[in-house]
Scaffold this motif. Structure first.
Motif, PDB file in Angstrom:
ATOM      1  N   ALA A 164       0.828  -1.206   0.000  1.00 10.83           N
ATOM      2  CA  ALA A 164       0.000   0.000   0.000  1.00 10.83           C
ATOM      3  C   ALA A 164       0.860   1.253   0.000  1.00 10.83           C
ATOM      4  CB  ALA A 164      -0.925  -0.008   1.219  1.00 10.83           C
ATOM      5  N   LEU A 165       1.892   1.286   0.841  1.00 14.89           N
ATOM      6  CA  LEU A 165       2.775   2.453   0.884  1.00 14.89           C
ATOM      7  C   LEU A 165       3.511   2.634  -0.440  1.00 14.89           C
ATOM      8  CD1 LEU A 165       4.321   2.089   4.461  1.00 14.89           C
ATOM      9  CD2 LEU A 165       2.643   3.785   3.714  1.00 14.89           C
ATOM     10  N   ALA A 166       3.919   1.525  -1.048  1.00 11.38           N
ATOM     11  CA  ALA A 166       4.621   1.610  -2.328  1.00 11.38           C
ATOM     12  C   ALA A 166       3.736   2.224  -3.401  1.00 11.38           C
ATOM     13  CB  ALA A 166       5.103   0.229  -2.757  1.00 11.38           C
ATOM     14  N   ALA A 167       2.477   1.817  -3.437  1.00 13.34           N
ATOM     15  CA  ALA A 167       1.561   2.366  -4.435  1.00 13.34           C
ATOM     16  C   ALA A 167       1.379   3.864  -4.253  1.00 13.34           C
ATOM     17  CB  ALA A 167       0.209   1.652  -4.352  1.00 13.34           C
ATOM     18  N   LEU A 168       1.172   4.289  -3.017  1.00 13.77           N
ATOM     19  CA  LEU A 168       1.004   5.715  -2.760  1.00 13.77           C
ATOM     20  C   LEU A 168       2.260   6.493  -3.135  1.00 13.77           C
ATOM     21  CD1 LEU A 168      -0.816   5.635   0.708  1.00 13.77           C
ATOM     22  CD2 LEU A 168      -1.834   6.124  -1.523  1.00 13.77           C
ATOM     23  N   SER A 169       3.422   5.962  -2.802  1.00 16.51           N
ATOM     24  CA  SER A 169       4.677   6.664  -3.055  1.00 16.51           C
ATOM     25  C   SER A 169       5.010   6.725  -4.544  1.00 16.51           C
ATOM     26  CB  SER A 169       5.810   5.969  -2.296  1.00 16.51           C
ATOM     27  OG  SER A 169       7.025   6.668  -2.435  1.00 16.51           O
ATOM     28  N   VAL A 170       4.804   5.613  -5.245  1.00 15.19           N
ATOM     29  CA  VAL A 170       5.083   5.589  -6.690  1.00 15.19           C
ATOM     30  C   VAL A 170       4.234   6.615  -7.416  1.00 15.19           C
ATOM     31  CG1 VAL A 170       4.815   4.197  -8.775  1.00 15.19           C
ATOM     32  CG2 VAL A 170       5.932   3.218  -6.777  1.00 15.19           C
ATOM     33  N   VAL A 496      14.106   1.307   2.909  1.00 15.40           N
ATOM     34  CA  VAL A 496      14.524   0.370   1.860  1.00 15.40           C
ATOM     35  C   VAL A 496      13.527   0.387   0.706  1.00 15.40           C
ATOM     36  CG1 VAL A 496      14.868  -2.081   1.332  1.00 15.40           C
ATOM     37  CG2 VAL A 496      15.821  -1.107   3.433  1.00 15.40           C
ATOM     38  N   MET A 497      12.246   0.410   1.031  1.00 16.48           N
ATOM     39  CA  MET A 497      11.214   0.446  -0.017  1.00 16.48           C
ATOM     40  C   MET A 497      11.361   1.685  -0.895  1.00 16.48           C
ATOM     41  SD  MET A 497       7.156   1.077   0.330  1.00 16.48           S
ATOM     42  CE  MET A 497       7.502   2.843   0.235  1.00 16.48           C
ATOM     43  N   GLU A 498      11.565   2.851  -0.289  1.00 16.38           N
ATOM     44  CA  GLU A 498      11.728   4.080  -1.056  1.00 16.38           C
ATOM     45  C   GLU A 498      12.947   4.004  -1.974  1.00 16.38           C
ATOM     46  OE1 GLU A 498       9.754   7.665  -0.429  1.00 16.38           O
ATOM     47  OE2 GLU A 498       8.886   5.764  -1.068  1.00 16.38           O
ATOM     48  N   THR A 499      14.031   3.413  -1.498  1.00 15.96           N
ATOM     49  CA  THR A 499      15.236   3.276  -2.313  1.00 15.96           C
ATOM     50  C   THR A 499      14.988   2.353  -3.500  1.00 15.96           C
ATOM     51  OG1 THR A 499      16.596   3.611  -0.336  1.00 15.96           O
ATOM     52  CG2 THR A 499      17.677   2.656  -2.261  1.00 15.96           C
ATOM     53  N   VAL A 500      14.289   1.261  -3.260  1.00 12.22           N
ATOM     54  CA  VAL A 500      13.965   0.336  -4.359  1.00 12.22           C
ATOM     55  C   VAL A 500      13.092   1.030  -5.400  1.00 12.22           C
ATOM     56  CG1 VAL A 500      12.742  -1.793  -4.944  1.00 12.22           C
ATOM     57  CG2 VAL A 500      14.234  -1.721  -2.937  1.00 12.22           C
ATOM     58  N   ILE A 501      12.112   1.800  -4.954  1.00 13.04           N
ATOM     59  CA  ILE A 501      11.267   2.551  -5.891  1.00 13.04           C
ATOM     60  C   ILE A 501      12.125   3.471  -6.753  1.00 13.04           C
ATOM     61  CG2 ILE A 501       9.539   4.389  -6.058  1.00 13.04           C
ATOM     62  CD1 ILE A 501       8.154   3.178  -3.634  1.00 13.04           C
ATOM     63  N   SER A 502      13.043   4.179  -6.123  1.00 10.86           N
ATOM     64  CA  SER A 502      13.884   5.141  -6.843  1.00 10.86           C
ATOM     65  C   SER A 502      14.763   4.455  -7.884  1.00 10.86           C
ATOM     66  CB  SER A 502      14.753   5.912  -5.836  1.00 10.86           C
ATOM     67  OG  SER A 502      15.571   6.853  -6.493  1.00 10.86           O
ATOM     68  N   VAL A 503      15.411   3.368  -7.501  1.00 12.40           N
ATOM     69  CA  VAL A 503      16.336   2.678  -8.403  1.00 12.40           C
ATOM     70  C   VAL A 503      15.576   1.970  -9.526  1.00 12.40           C
ATOM     71  CG1 VAL A 503      18.061   0.845  -8.564  1.00 12.40           C
ATOM     72  CG2 VAL A 503      18.094   2.428  -6.616  1.00 12.40           C
TER      73      VAL A 503
END
Length: 516
Positions: A164-170, A496-503
């Motif tokens: 859920a956090l990944a979807a919102l952040s992306v 870690v999740m935010e870094t993976v999204i960025s890369v």
């Protein structure tokens, strides 16, 4: 293949006669001033950007009146193009929350998936909700749902929370009409429709990798379960009747009230903010249950309202690519697909499809729309000040110097934009500051980029602005408090999740750049 395009510099003759070394020093000191003021002196980013602009002008020997004039021009232009979108988006998101429309979608999806597919369902729910909503509002709405689903299904918190956090952040960093990508589009003069299409293409694989797939790995690093005590705290002291702990598939109690936000979560005491934003910016997340609907709107109406603005913008993008210029169809679609008009249509439709359908009075609908505005005032000011800072960077000649340096290097403009955004993000903790500052720095590269690669530059900057959220990012503390994690657990999961999204976002952008 890169082709020539219109220059992005506001003037043909730079305002400064300083040499290249002095101009570069001015840019470095200006950015350093912004970073120090935000991180160490705890200045609001709006003031920090204004002072940083003054430092830039002073070191670059730009006449003070010219600095002021260029800053005001950039501020006004950016506020006019981006501020309207932020305001309309906040109004739409607030009404979506207050009417219970978001929760109608949540409950409908949860009731139709099994325990094993719940991480994917949470990613889908957050993606749908995240299209028109700011990250902060999405977190306030979704966290109580995540906690309650964790209690019902006994699934680990990371397995349902990270998707859920990944979807919102992306969506926050890559997809218009969110402030970051919209601001970068405006500052770099990119095509919104093309950026929207590319943003959605990049967002899908990024979300899959950084969401459900990464969640399985992070669950091993941070093995935490939802607790009844934490859920009760989020619900204001008492668990609703629907939170009975069970190992069965989740169901929604038919006696649950049909309006309002599920759980009515209060904000934690830290008053933390959203992705890359300051605590002041996150006040948009307050009072999400201020209105009092008597029933929830229909599921189809809620979905239509959330996706309508994006659908209209996609129609415009398709028309620009396929319809002949000057045709009636293209003119109509260009009008209704303009971001401001698309969001305005979305708000007007929501007033009927969500507000009236949920039993809200006209006064309640207008109150809900109005209450979404105060919290985004800070965001609009920061974005506008970033536009002023960018204009002074360009007009002084700094952007041209950086562009020349980039042209003479083997570094890809997309990689350069990502690296600069990463640096500013790590230093300031603000995705918005990272986006607007980087757009100003790399703006001089736009003249040599095709329309497609210019849109990809926007996405590269957006990806970099999400890199490794840590203790200087208010979003870090928002996630920590809402999920009841320790600092170490938050670093191992959210950061870690935010870094993976960025890369992963950057890798997808680079792959697209080799195709288009």
């Amino acid at each position: 293949m890169f082709v020539s395009g219109p220059p992005v510099l506001a003037t043909d003759a730079p305002l400064s006669n300083a040499g290249n070394a002095q101009l570069l020093l001015a840019a470095v000191l200006a950015i350093a001033a912004v970073v120090v003021l935000i991180v160490w002196a705890k200045f609001h980013p709006f003031l920090a950007l204004m002072i940083g602009t003054g430092v830039l002008g002073a070191v670059a020997w730009v006449p003070p009146q010219d600095v002021l004039s260029a800053f005001i021009d950039g501020l006004g232009t950016t506020f006019g193009s981006v501020g309207l979108l932020i305001a309309l988006g906040a109004m739409l998101g607030k009404l979506l929350a207050d009417s219970g429309g978001a929760n109608e979608i949540v409950d409908r999806i949860i009731n139709r998936v099994g325990r094993e597919r719940m991480p994917w369902a949470m990613a889908l729910i957050a993606a749908i909700i995240g299209l028109p909503m700011f990250f902060e509002i999405g977190v306030v709405i979704l966290v109580p749902i995540i906690i309650l689903v964790g209690l019902r299904t006994r699934l680990p918190l990371m397995k349902i929370g990270i998707p859920a956090l990944a979807a919102l952040s992306v969506l926050h960093g890559l997809v218009p009409p969110h402030p970051g990508p919209v601001t970068a589009i405006g500052l770099l003069h990119a095509d919104l429709g093309r950026t929207l299409i590319f943003g959605l293409i990049v967002a899908v694989p990024t979300l899959i990798i950084a969401g459900p797939l990464l969640a399985t790995f992070l669950d091993r690093l941070v093995p935490v379960q939802a607790s009844e005590a934490h859920a009760a705290a989020l619900m204001g002291g008492a668990l609703p009747a629907t939170t009975t702990v069970t190992r069965d598939e989740p169901t929604v109690d038919p006696d649950t009230p049909r309006g309002g936000s599920f759980g009515g979560a209060p904000r934690p005491a830290s008053d933390a903010g959203g992705v890359g934003e300051t605590a002041q910016e996150s006040r948009v997340a307050r009072d999400v249950t201020a209105a009092a609907p008597t029933r929830r709107p229909p599921f189809a109406a809620a979905v239509l309202t959330m996706v309508l603005p994006v659908f209209l913008m996609l129609l415009k993008a398709i028309a620009d690519l396929s319809a002949s210029e000057g045709s009636r169809v293209r003119d109509i679609l260009d009008f209704i697909g303009d971001p401001s008009m698309a969001l305005l249509i979305g708000v007007l439709v929501a007033m009927v499809a969500l507000g009236a359908a949920s039993g809200m009075s006209r006064e309640q609908v207008q109150g809900s729309l109005g209450s979404g505005l105060p919290g985004v005032a800070s965001i609009m000011l920061i974005v506008a000040a970033g536009g002023g800072f960018k204009t002074v960077l360009s007009d002084s000649g700094v952007a041209a110097v950086i562009a020349d340096a980039a042209h003479n290097s083997s570094l890809s403009p997309l990689l350069l934009g990502w690296l600069v955004a990463v640096g500013v993000r790590l230093a300031t903790g603000s995705a918005t500051v990272a986006t607007v500052t980087t757009a100003g720095i790399v703006g001089g590269l736009a003249a040599d980029l095709s329309s497609s690669h210019l849109s990809l530059l926007v996405l590269a900057v957006g990806s970099g602005s999400l890199f490794f959220s840590h203790v200087n990012d208010a979003g870090f503390w928002l996630v920590k408090e809402y999920f009841g994690l320790t600092v170490g657990q938050t670093l191992k999961s959210w950061s870690v999740m935010e870094t993976v999204i960025s890369v992963v976002g950057l890798l997808c952008v680079l792959i697209l750049s080799a195709i288009v």
